[in-house]
Enzyme design. Structure first.
Site, PDB file in Angstrom:
ATOM      1  N   HIS A  99       0.848  -0.930  -0.114  1.00 23.44           N
ATOM      2  CA  HIS A  99       0.307  -0.115  -0.258  1.00 23.44           C
ATOM      3  C   HIS A  99       0.625   1.655  -0.189  1.00 23.44           C
ATOM      4  O   HIS A  99       1.876   1.421   1.120  1.00 23.44           O
ATOM      5  CB  HIS A  99      -0.717   0.074   1.103  1.00 23.44           C
ATOM      6  CG  HIS A  99      -1.762   1.500   1.312  1.00 23.44           C
ATOM      7  ND1 HIS A  99      -3.156   1.780   0.605  1.00 23.44           N
ATOM      8  CD2 HIS A  99      -1.762   2.286   2.443  1.00 23.44           C
ATOM      9  CE1 HIS A  99      -3.213   2.908   0.484  1.00 23.44           C
ATOM     10  NE2 HIS A  99      -3.060   3.052   1.456  1.00 23.44           N
ATOM     11  N   HIS A 101       0.403   6.095  -0.880  1.00 29.63           N
ATOM     12  CA  HIS A 101       0.104   7.110  -1.256  1.00 29.63           C
ATOM     13  C   HIS A 101       0.782   7.610  -2.539  1.00 29.63           C
ATOM     14  O   HIS A 101       1.017   9.005  -2.870  1.00 29.63           O
ATOM     15  CB  HIS A 101      -0.226   7.744  -0.323  1.00 29.63           C
ATOM     16  CG  HIS A 101      -0.976   7.444   0.632  1.00 29.63           C
ATOM     17  ND1 HIS A 101      -0.536   7.089   2.024  1.00 29.63           N
ATOM     18  CD2 HIS A 101      -2.468   6.631   1.056  1.00 29.63           C
ATOM     19  CE1 HIS A 101      -1.775   6.619   2.856  1.00 29.63           C
ATOM     20  NE2 HIS A 101      -2.837   6.553   2.235  1.00 29.63           N
ATOM     21  N   ASP A 124       1.999  -4.151 -20.478  1.00 30.81           N
ATOM     22  CA  ASP A 124       3.044  -5.110 -19.842  1.00 30.81           C
ATOM     23  C   ASP A 124       2.928  -5.905 -18.743  1.00 30.81           C
ATOM     24  O   ASP A 124       2.886  -6.940 -18.170  1.00 30.81           O
ATOM     25  CB  ASP A 124       4.972  -4.974 -19.914  1.00 30.81           C
ATOM     26  CG  ASP A 124       5.634  -5.280 -21.796  1.00 30.81           C
ATOM     27  OD1 ASP A 124       4.918  -5.807 -22.200  1.00 30.81           O
ATOM     28  OD2 ASP A 124       6.418  -4.626 -21.080  1.00 30.81           O
ATOM     29  N   HIS A 164      -7.955   7.917  -2.120  1.00 30.89           N
ATOM     30  CA  HIS A 164      -6.674   6.958  -1.004  1.00 30.89           C
ATOM     31  C   HIS A 164      -5.640   7.068  -1.349  1.00 30.89           C
ATOM     32  O   HIS A 164      -4.813   7.792  -1.124  1.00 30.89           O
ATOM     33  CB  HIS A 164      -7.833   6.083  -0.469  1.00 30.89           C
ATOM     34  CG  HIS A 164      -6.425   5.578   0.426  1.00 30.89           C
ATOM     35  ND1 HIS A 164      -7.518   4.310   1.120  1.00 30.89           N
ATOM     36  CD2 HIS A 164      -5.755   5.119   0.917  1.00 30.89           C
ATOM     37  CE1 HIS A 164      -6.184   3.743   2.121  1.00 30.89           C
ATOM     38  NE2 HIS A 164      -5.538   4.492   2.221  1.00 30.89           N
ATOM     39  N   TYR A 218       9.629 -12.264 -20.941  1.00 33.37           N
ATOM     40  CA  TYR A 218      10.143 -11.721 -20.082  1.00 33.37           C
ATOM     41  C   TYR A 218      10.897 -12.430 -18.740  1.00 33.37           C
ATOM     42  O   TYR A 218      10.399 -12.797 -18.275  1.00 33.37           O
ATOM     43  CB  TYR A 218       9.254 -10.338 -19.487  1.00 33.37           C
ATOM     44  CG  TYR A 218      10.138  -8.757 -18.993  1.00 33.37           C
ATOM     45  CD1 TYR A 218      10.867  -8.508 -20.201  1.00 33.37           C
ATOM     46  CD2 TYR A 218      10.369  -8.383 -17.544  1.00 33.37           C
ATOM     47  CE1 TYR A 218      11.829  -7.143 -19.422  1.00 33.37           C
ATOM     48  CE2 TYR A 218      10.986  -8.206 -17.268  1.00 33.37           C
ATOM     49  CZ  TYR A 218      12.082  -7.163 -17.851  1.00 33.37           C
ATOM     50  OH  TYR A 218      13.090  -6.194 -17.650  1.00 33.37           O
TER      51      TYR A 218
END
Lengths: 228, 228, 228, 228
Positions: A99, A101, A124, A164, A218
C-alpha cells in the site's frame, strides 16, 4: 522449510522491501507498507504502524494471523493490517500486498479515474487499464472488500482506491512491490502525456499480445512477474 | 586488443553504464537496457533480462551475436535484444544502443509527437527535432526496423517509439547513454515550456550552427559527442 | 595571499561547487559550469569542457585570462568560457559566474518570459522579476554581451537567456551558485503557481522592503548574499 | 531533567531534524528552519541564520528566549526567529515549529488558495483543508500573528502564508517536521489531481471520522501524531 525459518526469512524480506518504496519515492514519512503471506499458513508478516523506514528491522516486523490479530511482535501492526488480511483470506493466490499513496497514482485515484492504457509498459505489467476501487473507510473490512471486488478477475495487480491511494498484489511481496513501482511510473507518464494533449490509441489486440508475452517470456525462467 | 580483452572491457563498461540510467532516474525497476557492439566483430554485450540494476556485474552481462543468439552468458539476454541486434546489423557506424521508458520523453512518444527544437541544448545534441518512430510489437525485427527507418539520415541519436519509449544510438555505449540522458532532459524542459505557453521560435540556421559547432568544438579533442 | 595560493584555493572552490549543481539537479551530464575570478588579477578559474562532474578535481580546473586564453591547464576550458570572461571584463564587482540549463528556469527562457515576482523568496534574492536576455549564439562575445546588458543596473543576479538557459553572477562563486539554486527553486514554484491559476499580487513596496532587509540582515555578519 | 540536559538533548534533536527537510527536498540552500520549545521554560532552540544544512551541529544551534533574544550561541539565529517565538508565546500547547518554502505547498500559498481535502492522507493529518494565512512582512510579529490567527481553533497543523511559504506546528519538533513533510506531499498530490480535472468529493463525516481515528489509533501508543 520450518515455520520458524520461513518467518525469519519473510521478516527479512518484508523489512528490506520497504527500502524500495523509499528509493522510488512512493512514500512520505511512514505512509506505506508491505506484507507477505507465510506460505501454507494462515499468517502474514507486516510493517509495524507509524515506525520510520530507517528504523525497520527484521525483528520489529509483526506476525499476524489472517484476521489481523498479532501472533508475534511487540509493536502495533500497520493500521492497514485489516485490508491486507482480507486480501489474503479472499485471494489464496496472492502472496504479497503493498500500500502506498504515491503521488501520480493517487491523483488518478482522487479524480476517480482509471488509468487508460496507452503505453507498452502498462500493457506488459497491468494488461490494460489500472482500475479504480471504491471509497472506503479504514478500520474494518471495507478497504479489503473494495480491493478484492476490483481486482478479482482483473489482469491488473494494482487498484487505485478512490480519494485514498494504491494497493497492489503479487504472488509474493517482491512482485507486489514491483507492481507498486510500475504503477507510479505508468501513472506519471500517463499524467505527463495527457497534460499536453491526447495519447495515441493502442489496439486491444496489441495490449493483449504484450501482456501475454510479458507474463511468459520476460525476465529469467522461474522469475516471471505474473501476479497470480 | 584481443577478443577476450575487448569483451572483458565491454562487460565492465556496459554493466557500469546502467548506473547512469539509475542516477538520472530514466528507469524503474528493470525497465531499460544498454548494449555495446564488440568493435570489428559480429558480437554485442547486453544486459540480462529482468535483473535488478543493483545486481549487474561485468560477469552477468550477456554476449550475443548480431542475430541475438547468446554466445556467452548463463542468463537470458534483455527482451529488447532483437531490437539492439537489428540496429547493429543495419547501422555499422553505431557502437552503442540504449533503451529507456524515461517519463517525459515517453509522454511525447505516447502522444506520437516529435519534440520540436526550441532549446540550444537540443540543437547541440540532436540537431533539431527528436523524431517519433512507429508503434511496433516486441519480439521480432519490427522495433529494430522502426528505429533504423527513423534515424537513418537523421541527425538525432534518439527516437521516440510510439506508445513505447526511447531508443538512442551512439558511436559507443557511453555516447548512447549520454543521448538518453539528454533526451529526457530536453523532453522535460520542452514539456515545462509548453505547459504554460508557446516556445519562442529558433531559426533553422541557428540550430544548424549550434549543431555543427557542438559536434566539432565541444569537449576535449578525441571525445566529441557525435553519434556517428 | 600569493597568486599561487589564491589560485590553489580557487581551484578547490570551483571544483567543489559543481557538486551543488549536481545535488540540486540543475545539470545533466556535463551541461553546466562554474567559474571564479582571481581577485585583483585578470584571471579566472573555470571547469574544463565536457568533463563529468564525478571527475572534477582541483588540478583539472582551467586557469584563463579574461580574454578566455588558457594560462594554466591541460584540458580545453568550458565552451562557455568566452561568456564568463566577458562578464568579468565588463562587471568588475562580479567574482563568480554560473551557467546551467536547469529545467524550470529554462522553460521560462524558452518562452521568452521573465519570471514575475509573487514570492517572498524571489523578492529576497532577486529583488523582483528575473529578466530574460537575448538569444545569442555561442562562440563569441554575444552571450556575454547579452548577460551584461540585461543584468547591468538590475537587482537580479540571474538572467534567463532566451531559448538557452540560466546565467548567474555573484560577488564570489558561491554566491553565484546560490543564485543558480534559488533561480531554479523560484522558477519551479512560479511554474507550479501558474499551472493552476493566477498568483496573488505583491506590492512593489513589499518587494523592495524584503530585498533591502535580505541584503543587510539575513545570514551571519560578513556573509550577506548580495551579488554586488 | 535538568535545564542543561534538556537543552543539550534539544540541540541534537533540532540539528538532526533539519536532515528530514533536506531528505524530502522541502528546502533549497538555507531556506527553511526548525525550532523546539524547551519544555517548561521560556526558551527555544533554533537554527542559526544562513548556515548550510551540511554544517548544522548541536553546538551551533541557538538558544533564544521567547522574545527571540539570544541566550546561548555565537551565531545570529534564524531570521524567522520572531515568528517562531510569537507562536510559542501564544500557543502553549505547541512544542515545535517548522518553516519551509516547499514548492507545491508554496504554489498554493502564492495563489492564496487553501488546499481542499480530497485525500484520506490529508484528512488523517490535517483534518480537512489546509488554510491560507495573511501576507506579512518578516522582521516583527506580523508573521507570528498571522500563523496564530489562522491555526488557533483549526485542526490543521500547517498554514500556507500568502506569497511566502509554509509554517507548521506540533506538540514537539518532530511532529512539526512530520506536518511539513505531509503538507508538501498532500499539496503535490492535490496539484496533480487538479492539473487534469476535478477531484471526487469527500463527505465531511468521512473526513471527521478519518481525522479522529488517526489522532487516536495510528502509530504506537504514546507516539500519536496529534499536533496539540
Amino acid at each position: 522449510m520450518s515455520l520458524d525459518l520461513e518467518v525469519t526469512r519473510l521478516r527479512e524480506t518484508v523489512a528490506g522491501l520497504h527500502a524500495e518504496l523509499v528509493r522510488y519515492q512512493l512514500v512520505a514519512w511512514t505512509a506505506g507498507n508491505v506484507s507477505a503471506r507465510v506460505p501454507g499458513r494462515d499468517l502474514m508478516v507486516i510493517k509495524p504502524s507509524g515506525v520510520s523506514y530507517d528504523d525497520l528491522r527484521p525483528e520489529n516486523m509483526i506476525v499476524c494471523d489472517l484476521d489481523g490479530v498479532v501472533v508475534d511482535g511487540d509493536l502495533s501492526p500497520s493500521s492497514d493490517t485489516a485490508a491486507h488480511a482480507y486480501v489474503y483470506r479472499a485471494m489464496p493466490e496472492v502472496g504479497g500486498v503493498v500500500h502506498t499513496h504515491s503521488g501520480y497514482a493517487t491523483a488518478w485515484a482522487a479524480r476517480g479515474e482509471p488509468i487508460p492504457c496507452h503505453l507498452t509498459a502498462q500493457a506488459d505489467e497491468f494488461g490494460g487499464e489500472i482500475p479504480v476501487g471504491p471509497f472506503a473507510l479504514i478500520g474494518g473490512d471495507d478497504i479489503g472488500k473494495g480491493i478484492v471486488a476490483t481486482l478479482s478477475g482483473h489482469r491488473s495487480p494494482a487498484v487505485l482506491m478512490r480519494n485514498h491511494g494504491v494497493f497492489t498484489i503479487g504472488r509474493d511481496a517482491r512482485a507486489a512491490v514491483k507492481a507498486a513501482v510500475m504503477c507510479e511510473d505508468v501513472a506519471r507518464t500517463a499524467h505527463l502525456t495527457r497534460a499536453l494533449g491526447t495519447p495515441a490509441p493502442m489496439a486491444r489486440a496489441d495490449i493483449d499480445s504484450l501482456y501475454d508475452r510479458y507474463q511468459t517470456v520476460y525476465g529469467q525462467p522461474g522469475t516471471r512477474s505474473t501476479a497470480r
